[in-house]
Scaffold this motif. Structure first.
Motif, short mmCIF file in Angstrom:
data_model
loop_
_atom_site.label_atom_id
_atom_site.label_comp_id
_atom_site.label_asym_id
_atom_site.label_seq_id
_atom_site.Cartn_x
_atom_site.Cartn_y
_atom_site.Cartn_z
N GLU A 24 -15.23 58.09 33.72
CA GLU A 24 -14.63 58.74 32.56
C GLU A 24 -13.24 59.22 32.94
O GLU A 24 -13.02 59.70 34.05
CB GLU A 24 -15.49 59.91 32.09
CG GLU A 24 -16.87 59.47 31.59
CD GLU A 24 -17.73 60.64 31.15
OE1 GLU A 24 -17.17 61.76 30.98
OE2 GLU A 24 -18.94 60.45 30.99
N CYS A 53 -25.16 49.56 31.99
CA CYS A 53 -25.50 49.51 30.57
C CYS A 53 -27.01 49.66 30.36
O CYS A 53 -27.46 50.35 29.45
CB CYS A 53 -25.00 48.21 29.95
SG CYS A 53 -23.20 48.16 29.75
N LYS A 79 -23.51 58.90 41.09
CA LYS A 79 -22.46 59.65 40.38
C LYS A 79 -22.02 60.87 41.19
O LYS A 79 -22.83 61.47 41.90
CB LYS A 79 -22.99 60.10 39.01
CG LYS A 79 -23.29 58.97 38.06
CD LYS A 79 -22.04 58.34 37.50
CE LYS A 79 -21.34 59.25 36.51
NZ LYS A 79 -20.16 58.61 35.90
N SER A 116 -22.01 46.28 36.00
CA SER A 116 -21.77 46.65 34.61
C SER A 116 -23.05 46.50 33.79
O SER A 116 -23.40 47.36 32.98
CB SER A 116 -20.67 45.77 34.00
OG SER A 116 -19.41 46.08 34.56
N SER A 124 -22.49 55.86 32.11
CA SER A 124 -21.05 55.66 32.10
C SER A 124 -20.57 55.68 33.55
O SER A 124 -20.73 56.69 34.25
CB SER A 124 -20.36 56.76 31.30
OG SER A 124 -18.96 56.69 31.45
#
Length: 238
Positions: free
Chosen positions: A146, A138, A238, A134, A143
């Motif tokens: 989502e 950040c 991602k 996390s 992100s």
């Protein structure tokens, strides 16, 4: 005599400002603090040492040595030793805090020790914290998920050794690779081979002054020193 309580205390990703108010309160109240110690670091202890509200002159600080061995018998013996040391203090009515970087619920030595201590009949309490992935996300302004997206946490070293990494990387959603150990270089090569390098971000030492962020093809330019400092590395794909 009333028994002490064992607290598994999360210290966050490394920056002292990421300690929770609950963690600070518990650490102030505990007479005894166990902390993980290795040849490389004592990150958890370094995090709390900057909290001025804690008077360390009145604390008993006990180092816990855990090897990186994959020999389960040796690892079990190390945890049994720590649990036995904790028991001595708990039986005297002294509460014990055992530090864990990140969050105690994720890849935590303190959580495994807590299992043994609970079996000995003592009360165990987990104190939540900011986990490393996390903090890394950040720092990278990323992100992780989502809406209905899936998030997978992958122990990179084990998956590489067991040859499960390629299939795991092909699954849906965001993949977070942690605990990559000595195989970070090989893991990055796999990302390149699977044409996932453009979707990858590496964060080293998230939240600390030494923090470094590598995005996309920058991952192919890492130095030997970068690979050697893989202990606090998180890969986000991602």
């Amino acid at each position: 005599m009333e028994k002490g309580i064992f607290y598994a205390v999360s210290t966050g990703a490394g920056n002292a400002e990421l300690l929770t108010l609950q963690a600070i309160r518990v650490l102030k109240s505990c007479e005894v603090i166990f902390y993980p110690e290795s040849e490389k670091n004592t990150i958890a202890l370094a995090s709390i040492s900057k909290i001025t509200e804690i008077d360390f002159s009145k604390k008993t600080l006990v180092p816990c040595k855990f090897s990186m061995t994959k020999d389960e018998d040796k690892r079990s013996a190390e945890y049994q030793k720590v649990a036995s040391e904790c028991e001595k203090y708990l039986l005297k009515g002294k509460s014990v805090a055992m530090l864990s970087i990140g969050d105690v619920s994720l890849y935590s030595t303190a959580a495994r020790a807590a299992t043994l201590i609970k079996k000995l009949g003592f009360e165990v309490i987990f104190i939540a914290g900011v986990n490393s992935f996390s903090a890394a996300a950040c720092s990278a302004l990323a992100s992780l998920c989502e809406r209905d997206e899936k998030l997978s946490i992958i122990p990179g070293d084990a998956y590489y050794i067991e040859e499960k990494l390629q299939s795991a990387l092909k699954e849906e959603g965001t993949k977070v690779l942690m605990k990559m150990g000595r195989h970070l270089k090989e893991i990055i090569s796999i990302l390149n081979e699977e044409k996932l390098i453009q979707n990858a971000t590496l964060v080293q030492n998230a939240s600390l002054p030494e923090e470094r962020i590598f995005r996309k093809t920058e991952l192919m330019t890492l130095s030997k020193e970068d690979f050697e400092n893989a202990y606090l590395s998180v890969l986000i794909v991602k």
